[in-house]
Design a protein around this motif. Structure first.
Motif, PDB file in Angstrom:
ATOM      1  N   GLY A 306      -1.550  16.184   4.609  1.00  0.00           N
ATOM      2  CA  GLY A 306      -2.707  15.481   4.886  1.00  0.00           C
ATOM      3  C   GLY A 306      -2.959  14.317   3.430  1.00  0.00           C
ATOM      4  N   MET A 307      -2.841  14.958   2.422  1.00  0.00           N
ATOM      5  CA  MET A 307      -3.026  13.887   1.123  1.00  0.00           C
ATOM      6  C   MET A 307      -1.881  12.838   1.130  1.00  0.00           C
ATOM      7  N   TYR A 310      -2.640  10.369   3.755  1.00  0.00           N
ATOM      8  CA  TYR A 310      -3.768   9.316   3.433  1.00  0.00           C
ATOM      9  C   TYR A 310      -3.216   8.241   2.297  1.00  0.00           C
ATOM     10  N   TRP A 311      -2.383   8.922   1.143  1.00  0.00           N
ATOM     11  CA  TRP A 311      -2.029   7.828   0.376  1.00  0.00           C
ATOM     12  C   TRP A 311      -0.910   6.788   0.985  1.00  0.00           C
ATOM     13  N   THR A 314      -3.620   4.250   2.653  1.00  0.00           N
ATOM     14  CA  THR A 314      -4.792   3.552   1.784  1.00  0.00           C
ATOM     15  C   THR A 314      -4.588   3.488   0.395  1.00  0.00           C
TER      16      THR A 314
END
Length: 528
Positions: A306-307, A310-311, A314
């Protein structure tokens, strides 16, 4: 008369010794090739001995007695012990639930439990560290690394559970022994070789871990040695810490080698094993197990992926690394493929010597790589930097030095893959080829090499996967101007540019999917 009798009785013994010597030296090329491989593997030990002698025992002792050294020792031991124990708890619990209960979707959970292997430990740590400072401490490192490492315990224990004989447990239960005592006295002893092997593998990984701990801001011997190298370039402090780390790594590496040497688990009956009776999960127990499995999946896969997603999408530095992504992929595959090929070349004579010959040299050829395997990449790289600068300065920061580091670090993986293929090749085939006039090198290329090709292929695949993910030695030894996926993740994350590091971390995950998928497919096939 007594002298004559002694002479006569000594003749068979002398003849036996001469025959053993003749067999031992009938392949001088094999002995020389094995000695070359042993010399390469021994380079880190030579470095530590030279640096200790140069620094002097007084200076080394003063460095070791500093309060900071004690703090590093306690941190290293706490991390290695904590991660190993937590990995044992998770791996053993997951394996038992998957293999010995009627858990719904058992085939799915059997695969899902091994999927954290897709994520390199430093990629998982990068993802957790990007959340904030909450996990950037010793407790956070133990949790994150245990979530990444528990499959190393789960997989061998799950395989052992499928192969154990349930008759031992049936006898225990028929005598009125409860389930917990049956587990501890009848089942657990059968699992100990697999459990111990997995635990020792986790322990040696933790003693050698660098990248994940650097992301999580935890100081251990490996991070301290790397910092000392960066600040002082091969200082006596780095050498002294390397000595302590080597002493910590040798016992686990030796135990791991002993467990690999051969495992036997007794069986009561002949033929195929009976299917064990599955424990029924109903009501609250079923809900609790499913909740724990979902939590484990969320923490080990959901948060890191998930991280990472995300990176990728964004952040102020998003997209900053895409221009160099394919250069890093090419560098990773080139270095890893070349390193895997060199390591296989060095491993073949070691395994041939260990299988075909007997004696101290054969034992050294078999055992030394496993002992040195316990050393972290930072110590191996430091040794090659020191020796290349002082012996052949032109080799410093050349591709050859990096490939030698890969070979020293991953030679046991090649040995394990090659040994099974070489043991299946009868020596009589080689003797027949030689009796037909073939020279030793012709016998090797026409008879030995084609027959051990499957083992070489397995070794190349396994080592390429590991070398693509290697960080420390690549950081210290890669030729100037070259980049890899692992070093780019490190470089961007070190500057706080988590979004720019995300494409490289994601590509590392993609490159790991196929080997893990093949392995889990094979595991499912044997589990039917």
């Amino acid at each position: 008369m007594e002298q004559l009798l002694a002479a006569r009785t000594g003749l068979p013994q002398r003849a036996g010794r001469l025959e053993r010597m003749r067999r031992r030296w009938q392949h001088p090329w094999l002995m020389l090739a094995a000695l070359l491989s042993i010399g390469v593997v021994a380079l880190p030990l030579v470095y530590i001995a030279i640096r200790t002698a140069q620094a002097g025992l007084a200076e080394v002792g003063a460095e070791l007695l500093r309060p900071r050294t004690l703090d590093l020792l306690l941190n290293t031991l706490a991390l290695a012990t904590g991660v190993t124990l937590l990995s044992i708890g998770i791996g053993l619990g997951v394996a038992w639930c998957v293999e010995r209960t009627d858990l719904p979707l058992r085939r799915f959970w059997r695969v899902a439990a091994s999927l954290p292997l897709v994520l390199p430990a430093f990629v998982s740590s990068y993802a957790w560290a990007s959340i904030g400072a909450t996990f950037q401490n010793l407790a956070g490192a133990i949790l994150v690394l245990a979530l990444a490492s528990y499959p190393l315990v789960y997989l061998p224990v799950a395989a052992a559970l499928r192969g154990t004989d349930p008759a031992f447990e049936d006898v225990s239960r028929s005598l009125g022994v409860g389930p917990w005592r049956t587990f501890s006295r009848a089942l657990l002893p059968q699992l100990m070789p697999a459990l111990g092997g997995g635990a020792l593998l986790v322990l040696t990984h933790m003693l050698a871990e660098f990248g994940a701990l650097a992301f999580l801001r935890v100081q251990t011997f490996t991070t301290a040695i790397f910092e000392s190298y960066e600040l002082h370039f091969d200082s006596s402090a780095a050498a002294a810490l390397s000595i302590v780390l080597m002493l910590l790594c040798v016992p686990p590496a030796w135990l791991e080698m002993r467990l690999r040497a051969g495992r036997r688990v007794a069986r009561v009956g002949r033929g195929s094993a009976r299917t064990p009776r599955l424990v029924a999960l109903r009501g609250a127990r079923l809900l609790l197990v499913l909740a724990l499995f979902l939590l484990l999946g969320l923490l080990s896969l959901g948060v890191p992926l998930g991280m990472l997603g995300y990176w990728l999408l964004t952040g102020s530095s998003a997209g900053g690394g895409f221009a160099e992504l394919w250069l890093a992929v090419r560098g990773s595959i080139t270095f890893a493929g070349s390193g895997a090929l060199l390591t296989s070349v060095l491993a073949i004579p070691l395994v041939l010597l260990a299988v075909r010959q007997r004696g101290r040299l054969a034992q050294l050829a078999e055992r030394l790589p496993y002992v040195v395997h316990g050393l972290p990449g930072v110590v191996v790289a430091l040794a090659l930097v020191f020796l290349s600068l002082r012996i052949v300065p032109a080799l410093y920061q050349s591709l050859l030095v990096l490939l030698l580091a890969y070979a020293i670090l991953y030679l046991p993986l090649a040995q394990s893959s090659l040994r099974a293929s070489i043991e299946l090749l009868p020596p009589q085939i080689e003797n027949i080829a030689r009796s037909l006039g073939r020279r030793p090198h012709q016998v090797f290329f026409s008879v030995v090499l084609p027959n051990i090709a499957p083992g070489i292929g397995a070794a190349l695949a396994l080592m390429t996967l590991e070398m693509v993910r290697e960080l420390t030695a690549t950081l210290m030894l890669a030729p100037t101007g070259s980049i890899t996926l692992a070093t780019e993740v490190w470089s961007y994350t070190n500057d706080g540019e988590y979004a720019a590091a995300a494409p490289f971390a994601a590509m590392l995950v993609v490159l790991s999917i196929l080997p893990v998928w093949v392995f889990t497919r094979r595991m499912l096939h044997h589990a039917r």
